[in-house]
Design an enzyme around this catalytic site. Sequence first.
Site, PDB file in Angstrom:
ATOM      1  N   LYS A 107       0.814  -1.227   0.000  1.00 15.52           N
ATOM      2  CA  LYS A 107       0.000   0.000   0.000  1.00 15.52           C
ATOM      3  C   LYS A 107       0.849   1.279   0.000  1.00 15.52           C
ATOM      4  O   LYS A 107       0.411   2.305  -0.495  1.00 15.52           O
ATOM      5  CB  LYS A 107      -0.941   0.010   1.211  1.00 15.52           C
ATOM      6  CG  LYS A 107      -2.049  -1.018   1.115  1.00 15.52           C
ATOM      7  CD  LYS A 107      -3.029  -0.876   2.277  1.00 15.52           C
ATOM      8  CE  LYS A 107      -4.130  -1.902   2.168  1.00 15.52           C
ATOM      9  NZ  LYS A 107      -5.218  -1.682   3.146  1.00 15.52           N
TER      10      LYS A 107
ATOM     11  N   ASP B 233     -10.434   2.585   2.040  1.00 13.61           N
ATOM     12  CA  ASP B 233     -10.669   1.843   3.295  1.00 13.61           C
ATOM     13  C   ASP B 233     -11.478   2.673   4.302  1.00 13.61           C
ATOM     14  O   ASP B 233     -12.472   2.207   4.849  1.00 13.61           O
ATOM     15  CB  ASP B 233      -9.344   1.444   3.944  1.00 13.61           C
ATOM     16  CG  ASP B 233      -8.652   0.300   3.224  1.00 13.61           C
ATOM     17  OD1 ASP B 233      -9.354  -0.534   2.622  1.00 13.61           O
ATOM     18  OD2 ASP B 233      -7.410   0.241   3.276  1.00 13.61           O
TER      19      ASP B 233
ATOM     20  N   GLY C 229      -2.626   1.608  14.445  1.00 11.60           N
ATOM     21  CA  GLY C 229      -1.910   1.111  13.263  1.00 11.60           C
ATOM     22  C   GLY C 229      -2.484   1.690  11.986  1.00 11.60           C
ATOM     23  O   GLY C 229      -3.197   2.702  11.986  1.00 11.60           O
TER      24      GLY C 229
ATOM     25  N   TYR D 139     -13.566  -9.123  10.661  1.00 12.61           N
ATOM     26  CA  TYR D 139     -14.731  -9.852  10.133  1.00 12.61           C
ATOM     27  C   TYR D 139     -14.548 -11.364  10.159  1.00 12.61           C
ATOM     28  O   TYR D 139     -15.399 -12.093   9.656  1.00 12.61           O
ATOM     29  CB  TYR D 139     -15.170  -9.339   8.759  1.00 12.61           C
ATOM     30  CG  TYR D 139     -14.194  -9.482   7.628  1.00 12.61           C
ATOM     31  CD1 TYR D 139     -13.340  -8.440   7.300  1.00 12.61           C
ATOM     32  CD2 TYR D 139     -14.157 -10.632   6.855  1.00 12.61           C
ATOM     33  CE1 TYR D 139     -12.462  -8.551   6.245  1.00 12.61           C
ATOM     34  CE2 TYR D 139     -13.287 -10.751   5.795  1.00 12.61           C
ATOM     35  CZ  TYR D 139     -12.432  -9.707   5.495  1.00 12.61           C
ATOM     36  OH  TYR D 139     -11.571  -9.828   4.444  1.00 12.61           O
TER      37      TYR D 139
HETATM   38  P1  ATR Z   1      -2.993  -2.550  11.065  1.00 14.16           P
HETATM   39  O1  ATR Z   1      -2.185  -1.924   9.963  1.00 14.16           O
HETATM   40  O2  ATR Z   1      -3.885  -3.689  10.604  1.00 14.16           O
HETATM   41  O3  ATR Z   1      -3.758  -1.557  11.863  1.00 14.16           O
HETATM   42  P2  ATR Z   1      -0.723  -2.709  12.860  1.00 14.16           P
HETATM   43  O4  ATR Z   1      -0.100  -1.531  12.207  1.00 14.16           O
HETATM   44  O5  ATR Z   1       0.125  -3.878  13.181  1.00 14.16           O
HETATM   45  O6  ATR Z   1      -1.928  -3.287  12.012  1.00 14.16           O
HETATM   46  O7  ATR Z   1      -1.452  -2.175  14.194  1.00 14.16           O
HETATM   47  C1  ATR Z   1      -2.025  -3.017  15.085  1.00 14.16           C
HETATM   48  C2  ATR Z   1      -2.628  -2.221  16.250  1.00 14.16           C
HETATM   49  O8  ATR Z   1      -3.220  -3.158  17.132  1.00 14.16           O
HETATM   50  C3  ATR Z   1      -1.612  -1.449  17.050  1.00 14.16           C
HETATM   51  O9  ATR Z   1      -2.222  -0.286  17.569  1.00 14.16           O
HETATM   52  C4  ATR Z   1      -1.281  -2.431  18.167  1.00 14.16           C
HETATM   53  O10 ATR Z   1      -0.827  -1.841  19.376  1.00 14.16           O
HETATM   54  P3  ATR Z   1       0.740  -1.441  19.571  1.00 14.16           P
HETATM   55  O11 ATR Z   1       0.943  -0.172  18.811  1.00 14.16           O
HETATM   56  O12 ATR Z   1       0.881  -1.245  21.046  1.00 14.16           O
HETATM   57  O13 ATR Z   1       1.537  -2.592  19.059  1.00 14.16           O
HETATM   58  C5  ATR Z   1      -2.616  -3.055  18.414  1.00 14.16           C
HETATM   59  N1  ATR Z   1      -2.541  -4.384  19.016  1.00 14.16           N
HETATM   60  C6  ATR Z   1      -2.188  -5.533  18.405  1.00 14.16           C
HETATM   61  N2  ATR Z   1      -2.230  -6.562  19.271  1.00 14.16           N
HETATM   62  C7  ATR Z   1      -2.635  -6.052  20.463  1.00 14.16           C
HETATM   63  C8  ATR Z   1      -2.883  -6.603  21.768  1.00 14.16           C
HETATM   64  N3  ATR Z   1      -2.735  -7.909  22.008  1.00 14.16           N
HETATM   65  N4  ATR Z   1      -3.289  -5.766  22.739  1.00 14.16           N
HETATM   66  C9  ATR Z   1      -3.458  -4.446  22.509  1.00 14.16           C
HETATM   67  N5  ATR Z   1      -3.230  -3.855  21.315  1.00 14.16           N
HETATM   68  C10 ATR Z   1      -2.829  -4.644  20.306  1.00 14.16           C
END
Ligand code: ATR
Length: 294
Positions: free
Chosen positions: A78, A114, A141, A238
Amino acid sequence: MARESFQHVIDSHTTLFGVIGDPIRHSKSPIMMNRAFCETGVNGVYTAFHITDQTLPAFIAGVRAMNIRGVNVTIPHKLQVMELLDHIDEGAAALGAVNTVVNDNGILTGYNTDGIGYVRSLKEEAIASLAGKRIVVIGAGGAARGIIYALLQEQPAQITVVNRTVDKAEQLAAALGGYAKNGAAVLDARSTDSLQALCGEAELVINTTSVGMFPNVDASPLDASWLQPGAVASDLIYNPLQTKFLLDAKQRGCITHGGLGMFINQGAYAFEYWTGKPAPVAAMREIVLASLQA
Ligand code: ATR
């Protein structure tokens, strides 16, 4: 209805479309988009291409050479695809991510559908207007970024980003704060410690993290007793269609909104950009749901 009913003739006028990613074989976009073409009589065909970082430039050259009309872009391309295009739409530029490419006779423009797909689905399925609402977004994220940009166009009173790693929430709020339409909304960042208090005041709580996604279906990003009955609980996940967060929120008396609608509507916007026709959203949803439940 039998699958054959939706087949159309592929001939020497058929226009090409596709989705690229690595991995890509899990994608539901081809069945959704081909159904949309059949439903609307568009003479197009949409396939999935497994494209790596190394083959991305050659693929984009191929889009120009073969006049592929439209491409959806998923993980991990992306960001990298942006430098290979001719124009980037304002929203996609703000997000730093493109998920849809439109090819106008060799001029390639990148969009991001999105966030707007999410907001369209939310408004259709759960809450008619976001104006003046207090919104909590869990996670910071790429998915959170896309939906926050789109939510800021809807004049909410406040959007608070809550993240396990508070630095990331702060960076996101700083990057997108300036995009509030009419300057109406306040965008701020908090750590997870504040989540309970924020939920008690929010009309809309959105999970953008992977917490609760298959196979960890017993996990939830919050305790549903923190939510106001009557508030909207929304989850981008989903798979499963109803996460623990949504099931618990429903029991609490909340309105729930699952992640399937975002997927369908990001595709619906892409279809509309490519064809200029309204997307047959109900048919698209029907075939994706059937495929997920198969
Ligand atoms: P995406 O692009 O799909 O949003 P990403 O960039 O990996 O994926 O972001 C994932 C988000 O989910 C992040 O905000 C992450 O928190 P951190 O910044 O602290 O890593 C959050 N996340 C993922 N697993 C988590 C968990 N088990 N508990 C709390 N937050 C989680």
